[in-house]
Design a protein around this motif. Structure first.
Motif, PDB file in Angstrom:
ATOM      1  N   TYR A 195       0.836  -1.199   0.000  1.00  0.00           N
ATOM      2  CA  TYR A 195       0.000   0.000   0.000  1.00  0.00           C
ATOM      3  C   TYR A 195       0.874   1.254   0.000  1.00  0.00           C
ATOM      4  O   TYR A 195       1.336   1.688   1.054  1.00  0.00           O
ATOM      5  CB  TYR A 195      -0.906   0.021   1.239  1.00  0.00           C
ATOM      6  N   PRO A 196       1.103   1.858  -1.167  1.00  0.00           N
ATOM      7  CA  PRO A 196       1.961   3.042  -1.212  1.00  0.00           C
ATOM      8  C   PRO A 196       1.257   4.306  -0.689  1.00  0.00           C
ATOM      9  O   PRO A 196       0.578   5.015  -1.423  1.00  0.00           O
ATOM     10  CB  PRO A 196       2.329   3.178  -2.693  1.00  0.00           C
ATOM     11  N   PHE A 197       1.433   4.552   0.602  1.00  0.00           N
ATOM     12  CA  PHE A 197       0.947   5.769   1.240  1.00  0.00           C
ATOM     13  C   PHE A 197       2.158   6.616   1.615  1.00  0.00           C
ATOM     14  O   PHE A 197       3.255   6.089   1.853  1.00  0.00           O
ATOM     15  CB  PHE A 197       0.137   5.449   2.506  1.00  0.00           C
TER      16      PHE A 197
ATOM     17  N   GLY B 124     -12.117   8.134   2.319  1.00  0.00           N
ATOM     18  CA  GLY B 124     -11.821   8.883   1.100  1.00  0.00           C
ATOM     19  C   GLY B 124     -12.189   8.095  -0.134  1.00  0.00           C
ATOM     20  O   GLY B 124     -12.901   7.090  -0.086  1.00  0.00           O
ATOM     21  N   ASN B 125     -11.677   8.537  -1.256  1.00  0.00           N
ATOM     22  CA  ASN B 125     -11.930   7.926  -2.550  1.00  0.00           C
ATOM     23  C   ASN B 125     -11.461   6.471  -2.544  1.00  0.00           C
ATOM     24  O   ASN B 125     -10.318   6.189  -2.148  1.00  0.00           O
ATOM     25  CB  ASN B 125     -11.186   8.737  -3.630  1.00  0.00           C
ATOM     26  N   GLU B 126     -12.310   5.561  -2.986  1.00  0.00           N
ATOM     27  CA  GLU B 126     -11.966   4.133  -2.971  1.00  0.00           C
ATOM     28  C   GLU B 126     -10.742   3.819  -3.820  1.00  0.00           C
ATOM     29  O   GLU B 126     -10.008   2.885  -3.538  1.00  0.00           O
ATOM     30  CB  GLU B 126     -13.147   3.294  -3.463  1.00  0.00           C
ATOM     31  N   ARG B 127     -10.516   4.588  -4.884  1.00  0.00           N
ATOM     32  CA  ARG B 127      -9.400   4.319  -5.799  1.00  0.00           C
ATOM     33  C   ARG B 127      -8.087   4.944  -5.343  1.00  0.00           C
ATOM     34  O   ARG B 127      -7.019   4.483  -5.727  1.00  0.00           O
ATOM     35  CB  ARG B 127      -9.749   4.812  -7.187  1.00  0.00           C
ATOM     36  N   SER B 128      -8.170   5.992  -4.549  1.00  0.00           N
ATOM     37  CA  SER B 128      -6.967   6.642  -4.001  1.00  0.00           C
ATOM     38  C   SER B 128      -7.321   7.210  -2.626  1.00  0.00           C
ATOM     39  O   SER B 128      -7.515   8.409  -2.463  1.00  0.00           O
ATOM     40  CB  SER B 128      -6.463   7.737  -4.934  1.00  0.00           C
ATOM     41  N   PRO B 129      -7.413   6.331  -1.639  1.00  0.00           N
ATOM     42  CA  PRO B 129      -7.913   6.731  -0.326  1.00  0.00           C
ATOM     43  C   PRO B 129      -6.994   7.712   0.405  1.00  0.00           C
ATOM     44  O   PRO B 129      -5.780   7.722   0.209  1.00  0.00           O
ATOM     45  CB  PRO B 129      -8.029   5.424   0.437  1.00  0.00           C
ATOM     46  N   ARG B 130      -7.608   8.496   1.252  1.00  0.00           N
ATOM     47  CA  ARG B 130      -6.905   9.472   2.085  1.00  0.00           C
ATOM     48  C   ARG B 130      -6.265   8.775   3.284  1.00  0.00           C
ATOM     49  O   ARG B 130      -5.153   9.102   3.680  1.00  0.00           O
ATOM     50  CB  ARG B 130      -7.924  10.528   2.522  1.00  0.00           C
TER      51      ARG B 130
ATOM     52  N   TRP C 114      -2.533   8.455   0.022  1.00  0.00           N
ATOM     53  CA  TRP C 114      -2.218   7.494  -1.042  1.00  0.00           C
ATOM     54  C   TRP C 114      -1.355   8.163  -2.106  1.00  0.00           C
ATOM     55  O   TRP C 114      -1.675   9.257  -2.580  1.00  0.00           O
ATOM     56  CB  TRP C 114      -3.520   6.986  -1.663  1.00  0.00           C
ATOM     57  N   VAL C 115      -0.245   7.529  -2.479  1.00  0.00           N
ATOM     58  CA  VAL C 115       0.629   8.052  -3.529  1.00  0.00           C
ATOM     59  C   VAL C 115       0.857   7.008  -4.620  1.00  0.00           C
ATOM     60  O   VAL C 115       1.720   7.184  -5.475  1.00  0.00           O
ATOM     61  CB  VAL C 115       1.990   8.532  -2.951  1.00  0.00           C
TER      62      VAL C 115
ATOM     63  N   MET D 164      -1.190   3.016  -9.284  1.00  0.00           N
ATOM     64  CA  MET D 164      -2.295   2.136  -9.655  1.00  0.00           C
ATOM     65  C   MET D 164      -3.473   2.411  -8.732  1.00  0.00           C
ATOM     66  O   MET D 164      -3.335   3.011  -7.678  1.00  0.00           O
ATOM     67  CB  MET D 164      -1.859   0.664  -9.522  1.00  0.00           C
ATOM     68  N   GLU D 165      -4.623   1.909  -9.131  1.00  0.00           N
ATOM     69  CA  GLU D 165      -5.824   2.038  -8.311  1.00  0.00           C
ATOM     70  C   GLU D 165      -5.650   1.234  -7.018  1.00  0.00           C
ATOM     71  O   GLU D 165      -5.114   0.132  -7.027  1.00  0.00           O
ATOM     72  CB  GLU D 165      -7.018   1.506  -9.107  1.00  0.00           C
ATOM     73  N   PHE D 166      -6.106   1.779  -5.919  1.00  0.00           N
ATOM     74  CA  PHE D 166      -5.997   1.107  -4.624  1.00  0.00           C
ATOM     75  C   PHE D 166      -6.810  -0.179  -4.628  1.00  0.00           C
ATOM     76  O   PHE D 166      -7.932  -0.218  -5.105  1.00  0.00           O
ATOM     77  CB  PHE D 166      -6.516   2.028  -3.509  1.00  0.00           C
TER      78      PHE D 166
END
Length: 188
Positions: A31-33, A87-93, A139-140, A143-145
């Motif tokens: 998980y690239p955060f 947050g956004n399912e594809r790029s969560p906060r 999230w950084v 790809m989609e989370f």
């Protein structure tokens, strides 16, 4: 005037911190955060306060102690469940772990303490309380989370909550949270 920032929280157990530390490298790969808390900074927030003057902080401590003497709030147990996001399912906060266990007592504690903060005109969150343990922020990933591996479901560690804390935030340090005051809960 330079006021410190604070929050009130429930501590997590040493076992949870160890589990997080054990899997941190794998979690970071999966998980690239951008931000990952120091294991000692893991907690369950009751009320985020933001900037508080020294005078208001002392009033808060006194009011919480008075509330604890009359409320009948007692210790309870919690455990950490599965991972989820805000947050956004594809790029969560935020990536967080669910809190399970005696949620009725946790919610009662949060309501009581939030009420004390509001009575002192301290900043509180008006959204419904959603207890969780933050694992990562911002999230950084390219790809989609996609939520997959979850080390917190390998063993549901349960721990006692005999107290909660007033925490002072030191953003340039690691760990960045320092316990200022401990509030003991009554026994069962």
């Amino acid at each position: 005037m330079n006021e410190q920032h604070y929050f009130l929280s429930v501590p997590v157990s040493a076992e949870i911190k160890e589990l997080y530390s054990k899997h941190l490298a794998d979690l970071k790969k999966q998980y690239p955060f951008k931000q990952w808390p120091h294991p000692e900074d893991l907690h369950i927030t009751l009320v985020f306060l933001g900037a508080v003057s020294t005078k208001k902080r002392q009033e808060l401590i006194e009011q919480i102690n008075q509330t604890l003497n009359s409320s009948g709030l007692s210790s309870f147990t919690l455990r950490i469940g599965g991972l989820n996001t805000f947050g956004n399912e594809r790029s969560p906060r935020i990536l967080w772990a669910d809190v399970q266990g005696n949620l009725e007592k946790l919610h009662k504690l949060q309501r009581e303490i939030n009420g004390v903060c509001q009575n002192l005109d301290l900043r509180t969150d008006n959204r419904p309380y959603r207890p969780h343990m933050t694992i990562a922020k911002k999230w950084v990933g390219q790809m989609e989370f996609l939520l997959s591996d979850d080390p917190f479901t390998e063993s549901f560690v349960e721990w006692d909550i005999p107290y909660f804390q007033l925490i002072e935030i030191h953003p340039k340090q690691s760990p960045k949270y320092k316990e200022i005051q401990r509030f003991n809960l009554g026994g069962e």
